[in-house]
Scaffold this motif. Structure first.
Motif, short mmCIF file in Angstrom:
data_model
loop_
_atom_site.label_atom_id
_atom_site.label_comp_id
_atom_site.label_asym_id
_atom_site.label_seq_id
_atom_site.Cartn_x
_atom_site.Cartn_y
_atom_site.Cartn_z
N GLU A 92 0.84 -1.19 0.00
CA GLU A 92 0.00 0.00 0.00
C GLU A 92 0.87 1.25 0.00
O GLU A 92 1.79 1.38 0.81
N ALA A 93 0.59 2.18 -0.91
CA ALA A 93 1.27 3.47 -0.93
C ALA A 93 0.74 4.34 0.22
O ALA A 93 -0.35 4.09 0.73
N PRO A 94 1.52 5.36 0.62
CA PRO A 94 2.73 5.87 -0.01
C PRO A 94 3.94 5.02 0.32
O PRO A 94 4.02 4.41 1.40
N LEU A 95 4.87 4.97 -0.61
CA LEU A 95 6.07 4.16 -0.44
C LEU A 95 7.11 4.98 0.32
O LEU A 95 8.10 5.45 -0.22
N ASP A 96 6.85 5.11 1.61
CA ASP A 96 7.70 5.91 2.49
C ASP A 96 7.49 5.41 3.91
O ASP A 96 6.45 4.83 4.24
#
Length: 309
Positions: free
Chosen positions: A18-22
């Motif tokens: 699941e985003a966000p990729l952070d």
């Protein structure tokens, strides 16, 4: 030819991202946010494209993005920032195999014909990789901004589902059409009940996007879903902090867990046993670099569920 829905369920259980990729919900991420003067809840998206390509190459089944049209500091979560269909079109261009899902598009505040056009566009441009998660929305502050009524969102939701299902033949003057017109039926997965009765949801939706929970909680929810929807896919999400030590024990928190890969594997196996078809992993609380975490899950966890995929 396999559809996005059959690909989601291939092998009986699958794992996505699941985003966000952070990992901005960590102490280090919060410090970086303050230095960069980003808003609270606004992720750092400098590496998102590289991480999306990596997730695709490593074999994660789906990449899920959210629909948050207006940043609300009271809620404190900007999601992945980018407009949902624009972002899906971009992701379709930089990935090849990974399914692209929305979790979920808030239908009642959107213009129905443009939603249909946007979804069909992403579906075609991605090579039928779209999983269209939809919802009625739960933020009253948004509705007046779009000239919509919060209290009637359930009715608007049903009307838009009808358009997405049936197309525009009975809704536009003759000779007018929304393009692209051809293509597979849009796969519709619902987040929650969208102000509807369970029987209506089971009959009209192709899948369920369930609130995060424990395997025991999901077992009860899966049973309720199967009672109205049969074997249509049931998906949910886990907020994960994957520790470096493989045997680090499981620690639960709201929406997810912290632990080593053995604890994660046991949790996913319990989810599978509970009847869950797909889990999307979210990494905003993950302390380690995301690329390292993706590689570890791909090497040690994904193969455990890939035998029949």
């Amino acid at each position: 030819m396999a559809t996005a829905l059959t690909r989601l369920q291939a092998g009986g259980f699958s794992i996505g991202i699941e985003a966000p990729l952070d990992n901005d919900w960590t102490p280090r991420g919060e410090q970086a946010r303050r230095i960069a003067r980003r808003l609270p809840g606004e992720p750092d998206l400098q590496q998102h494209a590289d991480l999306a390509r990596l997730a695709d190459r490593l074999g994660f089944r789906a990449l899920w993005v959210r629909d948050v049209p207006v940043y609300d500091p009271a809620f404190g979560d900007a999601a992945q920032v980018f407009e949902v269909f624009t972002y899906l079109g971009y992701l379709a261009g930089i990935t090849e195999e990974i399914l692209l899902g929305t979790g979920a598009v808030v239908l009642p505040i959107r213009e129905p014909l443009l939603t249909l056009k946007s979804a069909r566009s992403v579906q075609q441009l991605s090579g039928d990789r779209l999983l269209l998660g939809v919802a009625s929305g739960d933020r009253p502050v948004e509705y007046p901004l779009f000239g919509r009524d919060f209290d009637t969102r359930g009715t608007r939701f049903r009307e838009q589902i009808g358009l997405l299902r049936e197309g525009t033949a009975a809704r536009l003057p003759q000779r007018l059409e929304v393009l692209p017109a051809d293509g597979p039926t849009l796969p519709l997965l619902v987040a929650g009940l969208a102000q509807q009765q369970p029987a209506w949801i089971g009959a009209h939706m192709d899948g369920c996007l369930a609130y995060p929970g424990t395997p025991q909680e999901h077992a009860h929810r899966v049973a309720a879903w199967r009672a109205v929807a049969g074997n249509k896919p049931y998906a949910s999400f886990i907020h994960l902090d994957l520790l470096e030590r493989a045997d680090a024990p499981l620690q639960r928190w709201r929406f997810g867990l912290r632990g080593g890969r053995n604890a994660l594997l046991a949790e996913l196996q319990a989810m599978q046993a509970a009847g869950v078809d797909h889990i999307g992993l979210q990494f905003r609380r993950n302390e380690r670099p995301l690329a390292d975490t993706f590689h570890e899950i791909a090497e040690y966890v994904l193969p455990q569920f890939a035998a029949n995929a």
